[in-house]
Write a protein that holds these residues in place. Sequence first.
Motif, PDB file in Angstrom:
ATOM      1  N   ALA A 163       0.830  -1.207   0.000  1.00 56.90           N
ATOM      2  CA  ALA A 163       0.000   0.000   0.000  1.00 56.90           C
ATOM      3  C   ALA A 163       0.865   1.258   0.000  1.00 56.90           C
ATOM      4  N   MET A 164       1.950   1.232   0.754  1.00 54.71           N
ATOM      5  CA  MET A 164       2.865   2.385   0.758  1.00 54.71           C
ATOM      6  C   MET A 164       3.483   2.584  -0.622  1.00 54.71           C
TER       7      MET A 164
ATOM      8  N   ILE B 202      -5.291   1.327   0.231  1.00 60.85           N
ATOM      9  CA  ILE B 202      -5.390   0.066   0.969  1.00 60.85           C
ATOM     10  C   ILE B 202      -6.417  -0.843   0.308  1.00 60.85           C
ATOM     11  N   GLU B 203      -7.574  -0.306  -0.004  1.00 60.58           N
ATOM     12  CA  GLU B 203      -8.626  -1.115  -0.627  1.00 60.58           C
ATOM     13  C   GLU B 203      -8.181  -1.646  -1.990  1.00 60.58           C
ATOM     14  N   ALA B 204      -7.484  -0.845  -2.764  1.00 60.98           N
ATOM     15  CA  ALA B 204      -6.995  -1.279  -4.078  1.00 60.98           C
ATOM     16  C   ALA B 204      -5.994  -2.421  -3.933  1.00 60.98           C
ATOM     17  N   VAL B 205      -5.102  -2.312  -2.967  1.00 56.66           N
ATOM     18  CA  VAL B 205      -4.104  -3.366  -2.740  1.00 56.66           C
ATOM     19  C   VAL B 205      -4.783  -4.643  -2.261  1.00 56.66           C
TER      20      VAL B 205
ATOM     21  N   GLU C 268      -7.785  -5.658  -2.927  1.00 57.32           N
ATOM     22  CA  GLU C 268      -8.480  -6.249  -4.071  1.00 57.32           C
ATOM     23  C   GLU C 268      -7.516  -7.040  -4.944  1.00 57.32           C
ATOM     24  N   LYS C 269      -6.314  -6.506  -5.159  1.00 61.19           N
ATOM     25  CA  LYS C 269      -5.302  -7.193  -5.969  1.00 61.19           C
ATOM     26  C   LYS C 269      -4.866  -8.494  -5.307  1.00 61.19           C
ATOM     27  N   GLU C 270      -4.855  -8.521  -3.986  1.00 56.25           N
ATOM     28  CA  GLU C 270      -4.392  -9.709  -3.252  1.00 56.25           C
ATOM     29  C   GLU C 270      -5.410 -10.843  -3.287  1.00 56.25           C
ATOM     30  N   GLN C 271      -6.649 -10.531  -3.598  1.00 56.23           N
ATOM     31  CA  GLN C 271      -7.699 -11.569  -3.593  1.00 56.23           C
ATOM     32  C   GLN C 271      -7.645 -12.433  -4.810  1.00 56.23           C
TER      33      GLN C 271
END
Length: 58
Positions: A27-28, A50-53, A55-58
């Motif tokens: 996220a950073m 944070i939310e974008a990261v 989502e990518k991890e899912q």
Amino acid sequence: MCCGTFWLADDFLALDDSLDEDTIDAAMEQAEECHDANVGFNWEFLHHVIEAVKEKEQ
């Protein structure tokens, strides 16, 4: 002279206490890559990153 803002892992955890170290690092990195000086680093921006990261991890 220098002007800046520092955001720490604790700041990210304040927004989402479920984050692990790898997600915070991602996220950073994402925040740095898509930073817009007109918007700045603020709580809303960090929350979005944070939310974008996550989502990518899912």
